[in-house]
Design a protein around this motif. Structure first.
Motif, PDB file in Angstrom:
ATOM      1  N   LEU A  91       0.831  -1.195   0.000  1.00 14.13           N
ATOM      2  CA  LEU A  91       0.000   0.000   0.000  1.00 14.13           C
ATOM      3  C   LEU A  91       0.869   1.250   0.000  1.00 14.13           C
ATOM      4  N   HIS A  92       1.821   1.259   0.922  1.00 16.03           N
ATOM      5  CA  HIS A  92       2.714   2.409   0.997  1.00 16.03           C
ATOM      6  C   HIS A  92       3.883   2.070   1.891  1.00 16.03           C
ATOM      7  N   LYS A  93       5.025   2.533   1.518  1.00 17.82           N
ATOM      8  CA  LYS A  93       6.195   2.332   2.361  1.00 17.82           C
ATOM      9  C   LYS A  93       6.120   3.296   3.542  1.00 17.82           C
ATOM     10  N   HIS A  94       6.203   2.735   4.753  1.00 18.15           N
ATOM     11  CA  HIS A  94       6.093   3.541   5.970  1.00 18.15           C
ATOM     12  C   HIS A  94       4.787   4.344   5.964  1.00 18.15           C
ATOM     13  N   SER A  95       3.693   3.714   5.580  1.00 19.56           N
ATOM     14  CA  SER A  95       2.449   4.468   5.411  1.00 19.56           C
ATOM     15  C   SER A  95       1.811   4.857   6.740  1.00 19.56           C
ATOM     16  N   THR A  96       2.078   4.075   7.765  1.00 19.81           N
ATOM     17  CA  THR A  96       1.415   4.371   9.038  1.00 19.81           C
ATOM     18  C   THR A  96       2.264   3.895  10.202  1.00 19.81           C
ATOM     19  N   LYS A  97       2.059   4.537  11.344  1.00 18.64           N
ATOM     20  CA  LYS A  97       2.735   4.076  12.547  1.00 18.64           C
ATOM     21  C   LYS A  97       1.915   2.973  13.193  1.00 18.64           C
ATOM     22  N   ILE A  98       2.581   1.870  13.528  1.00 15.01           N
ATOM     23  CA  ILE A  98       1.892   0.712  14.069  1.00 15.01           C
ATOM     24  C   ILE A  98       2.508   0.323  15.405  1.00 15.01           C
ATOM     25  N   ARG A  99       1.666   0.129  16.401  1.00 13.74           N
ATOM     26  CA  ARG A  99       2.148  -0.411  17.659  1.00 13.74           C
ATOM     27  C   ARG A  99       2.330  -1.906  17.505  1.00 13.74           C
ATOM     28  N   SER A 100       3.365  -2.421  18.115  1.00 16.39           N
ATOM     29  CA  SER A 100       3.638  -3.852  18.055  1.00 16.39           C
ATOM     30  C   SER A 100       4.120  -4.285  19.432  1.00 16.39           C
ATOM     31  N   ASN A 101       3.390  -5.174  20.076  1.00 15.45           N
ATOM     32  CA  ASN A 101       3.716  -5.610  21.432  1.00 15.45           C
ATOM     33  C   ASN A 101       4.801  -6.689  21.361  1.00 15.45           C
ATOM     34  N   TYR A 102       6.047  -6.247  21.476  1.00 17.71           N
ATOM     35  CA  TYR A 102       7.176  -7.171  21.331  1.00 17.71           C
ATOM     36  C   TYR A 102       7.156  -8.281  22.380  1.00 17.71           C
ATOM     37  N   ILE A 103       6.582  -8.016  23.556  1.00 20.43           N
ATOM     38  CA  ILE A 103       6.484  -9.047  24.596  1.00 20.43           C
ATOM     39  C   ILE A 103       5.500 -10.127  24.171  1.00 20.43           C
ATOM     40  N   ALA A 104       4.316  -9.707  23.762  1.00 22.94           N
ATOM     41  CA  ALA A 104       3.305 -10.669  23.317  1.00 22.94           C
ATOM     42  C   ALA A 104       3.755 -11.399  22.058  1.00 22.94           C
ATOM     43  N   ASN A 105       4.463 -10.698  21.179  1.00 21.33           N
ATOM     44  CA  ASN A 105       4.953 -11.335  19.952  1.00 21.33           C
ATOM     45  C   ASN A 105       5.894 -12.483  20.290  1.00 21.33           C
ATOM     46  N   THR A 106       6.815 -12.219  21.216  1.00 17.62           N
ATOM     47  CA  THR A 106       7.747 -13.272  21.636  1.00 17.62           C
ATOM     48  C   THR A 106       6.990 -14.451  22.239  1.00 17.62           C
ATOM     49  N   MET A 107       6.004 -14.157  23.060  1.00 16.36           N
ATOM     50  CA  MET A 107       5.218 -15.214  23.688  1.00 16.36           C
ATOM     51  C   MET A 107       4.445 -16.030  22.644  1.00 16.36           C
ATOM     52  N   GLN A 108       3.972 -15.356  21.582  1.00 13.31           N
ATOM     53  CA  GLN A 108       3.222 -16.054  20.541  1.00 13.31           C
ATOM     54  C   GLN A 108       4.127 -16.982  19.732  1.00 13.31           C
ATOM     55  N   ILE A 109       5.327 -16.497  19.384  1.00 14.49           N
ATOM     56  CA  ILE A 109       6.269 -17.336  18.655  1.00 14.49           C
ATOM     57  C   ILE A 109       6.696 -18.516  19.520  1.00 14.49           C
ATOM     58  N   TYR A 110       6.936 -18.235  20.796  1.00 15.74           N
ATOM     59  CA  TYR A 110       7.308 -19.293  21.737  1.00 15.74           C
ATOM     60  C   TYR A 110       6.198 -20.334  21.854  1.00 15.74           C
ATOM     61  N   LYS A 111       4.953 -19.886  21.887  1.00 20.69           N
ATOM     62  CA  LYS A 111       3.830 -20.814  21.989  1.00 20.69           C
ATOM     63  C   LYS A 111       3.788 -21.741  20.783  1.00 20.69           C
ATOM     64  N   LEU A 112       4.088 -21.201  19.614  1.00 21.36           N
ATOM     65  CA  LEU A 112       4.154 -22.029  18.418  1.00 21.36           C
ATOM     66  C   LEU A 112       5.274 -23.053  18.544  1.00 21.36           C
ATOM     67  N   ALA A 113       6.414 -22.628  19.117  1.00 27.05           N
ATOM     68  CA  ALA A 113       7.535 -23.554  19.331  1.00 27.05           C
ATOM     69  C   ALA A 113       7.115 -24.704  20.243  1.00 27.05           C
ATOM     70  N   MET A 114       6.393 -24.400  21.296  1.00 30.34           N
ATOM     71  CA  MET A 114       5.943 -25.450  22.217  1.00 30.34           C
ATOM     72  C   MET A 114       4.936 -26.383  21.544  1.00 30.34           C
ATOM     73  N   ASN A 115       4.103 -25.821  20.662  1.00 26.76           N
ATOM     74  CA  ASN A 115       3.189 -26.669  19.893  1.00 26.76           C
ATOM     75  C   ASN A 115       3.968 -27.673  19.049  1.00 26.76           C
ATOM     76  N   TYR A 116       4.969 -27.167  18.339  1.00 27.38           N
ATOM     77  CA  TYR A 116       5.788 -28.044  17.500  1.00 27.38           C
ATOM     78  C   TYR A 116       6.443 -29.131  18.343  1.00 27.38           C
ATOM     79  N   LYS A 117       6.951 -28.725  19.507  1.00 27.24           N
ATOM     80  CA  LYS A 117       7.640 -29.669  20.389  1.00 27.24           C
ATOM     81  C   LYS A 117       6.721 -30.813  20.784  1.00 27.24           C
ATOM     82  N   ASN A 118       5.436 -30.510  20.908  1.00 27.63           N
ATOM     83  CA  ASN A 118       4.464 -31.518  21.307  1.00 27.63           C
ATOM     84  C   ASN A 118       3.726 -32.137  20.128  1.00 27.63           C
ATOM     85  N   GLY A 119       4.216 -31.852  18.920  1.00 31.00           N
ATOM     86  CA  GLY A 119       3.628 -32.452  17.734  1.00 31.00           C
ATOM     87  C   GLY A 119       2.284 -31.880  17.341  1.00 31.00           C
TER      88      GLY A 119
END
Length: 752
Positions: A510-538
């Motif tokens: 749409l546009h390069k740097h079109s808007t300022k976006i908040r991104s919760n780096y703590i929750a993002n890490t937790m979400q990626i980690y949760k996916l890792a734990m899912n993989y670990k458990n098949g």
């Protein structure tokens, strides 16, 4: 032990037309043992434009001749020379030449020219390793060393870098590996070799599972990162590292590397260091033949002994081996305060360096000859004629030796010979380790990972920064993988708030740097980690959203990772192949705007990803395509995001976001410069270790894992994280409320 391939056997044919270089290097200060100024006429040599070129290291006897070389061959100067600042100051450079050009230049008087061959690691690895005691410290009587000195000895380690771990403090770093200038120092050492060497000398771990080095209170470490992720480096990097270290005023240089070939330019650098009063300590070699630089008279050659007190079967067998130290199944440090076992004369050398530093720190006015003789005369004699170092006996005899010592004569009879017999520690445990001399082969005490798994995790940390646009000789993924580029993949790089690229449903920009976006780096890490734990458990379905994550962040993470497939990870999404629109601003400046569509989705197979990751540790290990290993790769992405937060979302003391502007004093980008608000590194390590512990115990992450106030030092880098309080509150309002005071002091509010 790192070995340099025979110079004439390792010529690298690049099979490309020699490229014009953009500029001549400036002329450095004159380095010459014989200061003779003369001009030289160079014949014009017209190389066949199709003839292969290769890299040569060229040194001249004086500055005038060096200037002539640069004038004549300015368009041949290699990228290695442009990065290696210290070479130029010593009339040395690296040129891209055809064989015909090199032969012609070799005929000229006052010029030394040699192929700029690569360093490479040799050996095998053993991954089924158990933890061991620090028997090595007991053998050399260094386990109870408590002497602290007012003055510190400057020690340079020319190796593969030093990870920020186990309390190893590095005064200054010099990174010579192209493309790795901004690598995070928490995992700077792509092979683990330099970190293990540094830990034996100066680790100061308060962790019961860590290690303590020989001289943590007596040394100031200088790290030269010369070896790349394959444990290779051209000779020019090693030589440049030696010159840099000497010019920094170091007292000792540790070289756990070598070559079977006597390279004149290497010897020249060694002699220069020796002439400046530097004590040089080098590994003797692991295949019976002593290697260079250990073979030079100016260098202390160090051999290896095993737990039973005998010379290691693979240690160099030569009368020039002067001293010996433990070099089999030695406990040392690795990534994030983990421990590993290492073997080889590469390991033995830093034992001697550590002991030398303790002794020299007692009186810095002593000469390197005094320290060398003291080490030798207080050692325990071995069957091959060398001596096993003994710190306690050397300390006990120091005053007597100093009183009777005379420079330049034989001092072998001025003190009583060491009467102690070499102890046998072979029954301390039965673990065996063949380190492979340059790779992680550990069970990490902080993660519970095996050696192969730790290598995989380490490579996954690098995978996040893989740049699909750059040619990389170690790249096994092709040009369509990786999740680099913070503005396109902010959810994987700790970017909490900023101007991000946005796309429509058809994946058109749409546009390069079109808007300022908040991104919760703590929750993002937790979400990626949760996916890792899912993989670990098949479990291969989309995990539920974690508390506090923004919808846009969740969709981006799920879009770039395959939550419902065992096939692999979706490639990077970025604009490519479309037209470029030129926008004209009000002030007349022109700005490029990318309007292309994203590359179509493509999955990079797990086998390719595994291969890429373990290649970062210079190993041919085959990784099984199973749930645990897939999980570890995703865990690496989560760890990278958590640690990147302290680079990309940190603010200075005035609340301003620390950006990627250049630090004028170090030349590094401020956000990635560990010396700029250094307290950020402590915070990143604290969070990473918490995540690893949770993974080991198979538990979910919580807000408490991201509270780094316990390691925060307000007067050693008063930084804050943008939006930290808001994001912690979104993840867990109850935890935030009960810990509001400690969290608020670490946070800067988001400015709209």
């Amino acid at each position: 032990m790192i070995s340099l391939v025979s110079i004439r056997d390792c010529k690298r044919k690049k099979e490309k037309v020699r490229m014009k270089k953009k500029a001549l290097l400036t002329i450095g200060i004159i380095f010459s043992m014989v200061i003779t100024s003369f001009n030289m006429n160079f014949e014009n040599v017209d190389a066949d434009e199709t003839e292969a070129s290769e890299q040569y290291i060229v040194s001249t006897k004086n500055g005038e001749l060096f200037k002539d070389i640069q004038t004549k061959y300015g368009d041949c100067i290699s990228d290695e020379a442009e990065k290696a600042e210290s070479l130029e100051e010593h009339n040395t450079t690296v040129l891209e030449l055809s064989e015909k050009e090199a032969q012609q230049l070799e005929k000229k008087q006052g010029i030394t020219i040699e192929p700029d061959c690569e360093m490479e690691g040799l050996g095998e690895t053993e991954d089924n390793i158990t933890d061991v005691s620090e028997w090595n410290m007991q053998m050399i009587n260094a386990d109870e060393n408590s002497e602290k000195s007012k003055d510190k000895i400057k020690v340079a380690i020319i190796d593969s870098g030093v990870d920020y771990t186990n309390g190893i403090k590095v005064a200054e770093r010099y990174n010579l590996v192209p493309g790795e200038e901004d690598i995070n120092i928490i995992y700077e050492d792509r092979t683990g070799h330099g970190t293990a060497v540094a830990a034996i000398i100066a680790a100061n771990s308060k962790d019961k599972d860590g290690i303590s080095g020989i001289a943590p209170d007596n040394v100031e470490l200088y790290s030269v990162k010369a070896l790349d992720c394959e444990n290779k480096a051209p000779l020019s990097r090693i030589v440049d590292g030696i010159y840099w270290a000497v010019d920094k005023g170091v007292n000792i240089i540790n070289l756990s590397l070598g070559t079977k070939t006597n390279a004149d330019i290497l010897e020249q650098a060694i002699k220069y260091a020796d002439s400046k009063g530097v004590l040089i300590i080098a590994a003797a070699g692991n295949d019976k033949q002593i290697q260079y630089p250990a073979a030079y008279d100016e260098v202390i050659a160090v051999g290896s002994v095993s737990k039973d007190g005998n010379i290691s079967k693979n240690s160099a067998d030569d009368e020039r081996v002067e001293l010996a130290a433990p070099g089999e199944a030695v406990k040392s440090a690795c990534f994030l305060d983990g421990t590993l076992q290492v073997s080889g004369t590469s390991v033995a050398a830093p034992h001697v360096t550590g002991v030398a530093a303790v002794l020299w720190a007692k009186d810095k006015s002593k000469s390197k000859e005094f320290i060398r003789d003291l080490l030798k005369e207080t050692s325990k004699k071995l069957e091959d004629g060398s001596g096993l170092i003994d710190l306690q006996y050397a300390q006990n005899k120091y005053d007597e030796f100093s009183k009777n010592y005379q420079e330049g004569i034989d001092n072998s009879d001025i003190i009583e010979k060491n009467p102690e017999k070499v102890e046998n520690f072979s029954e301390t445990d039965n673990a065996e380790a063949l380190w492979g001399d340059a790779v992680h082969t550990s069970v990490s005490s902080s993660s519970g990972l095996t050696g192969v798994e730790l290598k995989l995790l380490y490579g996954a940390l690098i995978y996040s920064d893989h740049d699909e646009d750059k040619s990389n000789t170690t790249d096994t993924l092709g040009d369509d993988a990786g999740i680099s580029r913070m503005t396109y993949n902010w959810t994987f790089h700790g970017y909490g708030y900023g101007q991000h690229h946005t796309f429509d449903s058809s994946r058109k920009l749409l546009h390069k740097h079109s808007t300022k976006i908040r991104s919760n780096y703590i929750a993002n890490t937790m979400q990626i980690y949760k996916l890792a734990m899912n993989y670990k458990n098949g479990i291969y379905t989309r995990p539920d959203k974690v508390a506090g994550i923004y919808d846009s962040d969740y969709e981006v993470i799920m879009d770039r990772l395959n939550a419902d497939s065992k096939n692999g990870i979706v490639k990077t999404m970025r604009p490519s192949g479309g037209p470029v629109k030129i926008n004209v601003k009000e002030n007349g400046e022109k700005e490029k705007e990318e309007t292309g569509v994203l590359i179509n989705k493509k999955t990079v197979s797990w086998d390719k990803i595994f291969n890429f990751c373990v290649k970062q540790s210079n190993t041919n290990t085959t990784v099984s395509n199973n749930n645990k290993n897939r999980s570890i790769v995703i865990l690496g992405l989560a760890l990278h995001n958590a640690m990147d937060t302290f680079s990309h979302s940190s603010c200075s003391s005035d609340g301003a976001l620390i950006k990627h502007d250049k630090n004028t004093s170090t030349g590094k980008k401020l956000a990635d410069d560990a010396s700029y608000y250094p307290n950020r590194v402590d915070g990143a390590v604290k969070v990473a270790k918490s995540i690893l512990k949770k993974y080991q115990n198979e538990r979910e992450l919580s807000a408490s894992d991201f509270n780094f106030s316990s390691v925060y030092k307000p007067y050693q880098g008063a930084f804050t994280l943008i939006g930290y309080a808001e994001y912690m509150n979104r993840v867990s309002p109850s935890y935030f409320k009960s810990n509001m005071a400690s969290i608020d002091q670490l946070s800067t509010g988001i400015k709209e």
